[in-house]
Design an enzyme around this catalytic site. Sequence first.
Site, PDB file in Angstrom:
ATOM      1  N   HIS A   1       6.978 -23.083 -90.483  1.00  0.00           N
ATOM      2  CA  HIS A   1       5.561 -22.820 -90.222  1.00  0.00           C
ATOM      3  C   HIS A   1       5.164 -23.436 -88.882  1.00  0.00           C
ATOM      4  CE1 HIS A   1       1.130 -23.711 -91.290  1.00  0.00           C
ATOM      5  NE2 HIS A   1       1.239 -22.522 -90.724  1.00  0.00           N
TER       6      HIS A   1
ATOM      7  N   ASP B   1      10.247  -8.202 -72.889  1.00  0.00           N
ATOM      8  CA  ASP B   1      10.714  -6.973 -72.256  1.00  0.00           C
ATOM      9  C   ASP B   1      11.986  -7.241 -71.440  1.00  0.00           C
ATOM     10  OD1 ASP B   1       9.923  -7.971 -69.684  1.00  0.00           O
ATOM     11  OD2 ASP B   1       7.974  -6.987 -69.820  1.00  0.00           O
TER      12      ASP B   1
ATOM     13  N   ARG C   1       0.112 -15.565 -66.670  1.00  0.00           N
ATOM     14  CA  ARG C   1       1.561 -15.353 -66.590  1.00  0.00           C
ATOM     15  C   ARG C   1       2.365 -16.651 -66.688  1.00  0.00           C
ATOM     16  NH1 ARG C   1       4.656 -13.767 -61.127  1.00  0.00           N
ATOM     17  NH2 ARG C   1       6.770 -13.826 -61.933  1.00  0.00           N
TER      18      ARG C   1
ATOM     19  N   TYR D   1       4.693  -5.945 -68.898  1.00  0.00           N
ATOM     20  CA  TYR D   1       3.902  -6.811 -69.778  1.00  0.00           C
ATOM     21  C   TYR D   1       4.197  -6.561 -71.255  1.00  0.00           C
ATOM     22  CZ  TYR D   1       1.534  -7.926 -65.468  1.00  0.00           C
ATOM     23  OH  TYR D   1       1.260  -8.328 -64.182  1.00  0.00           O
ATOM     24  N   GLY D   2       5.409  -6.143 -71.558  1.00  0.00           N
ATOM     25  CA  GLY D   2       5.823  -5.911 -72.939  1.00  0.00           C
ATOM     26  C   GLY D   2       6.361  -7.181 -73.589  1.00  0.00           C
ATOM     27  N   ASN D   3       5.542  -8.240 -73.546  1.00  0.00           N
ATOM     28  CA  ASN D   3       5.951  -9.551 -74.053  1.00  0.00           C
ATOM     29  C   ASN D   3       4.897 -10.081 -75.025  1.00  0.00           C
ATOM     30  OD1 ASN D   3       8.121  -9.781 -71.999  1.00  0.00           O
ATOM     31  ND2 ASN D   3       6.398  -9.871 -70.607  1.00  0.00           N
TER      32      ASN D   3
END
Length: 142
Positions: A22, A30, A109, A131-133
């Site tokens: 947890h 990306d 960023r 920006y596929g993060n």
Amino acid sequence: MLRNIDPILSPELLKTLRAMGHGDEIVIADANFPASSLGPACIRADGSSASEMLRAVLQVMPLDRYVADPALTMQVVDATEDVPAAVADFNTIIQEVADNPVPTQSLERFAFYDRAATAYAVVQTGETRLYGNIILKKGVIG
């Protein structure tokens, strides 16, 4: 093979997700993300998009209910209010699949890189959209 588990979740990734506790965080990144140089374990998933991986992970991992930001994305440089296509897709997937459907929050960023460097692991996908993060904080099963 296992039933009801997306086959893009490799044995290494399933072991990692199970071992996380947890509050631990995992990054789905990306293809451009500096995953190997940040420090956490890097799990390669080159044949999958970040969206496919997010959907698969959220089917087995709960999001933390006790924080305001269990899902964090990276802000667009010099256009912090923009919502890239990948992030819009992430928001849709979270609403459809997550046990705790919340809107994503975003980080600048370099703040995102700093946060990712403290994650339990990074899953490097073959995602080509910029920006596929996303960083996910693991919750508990009640």
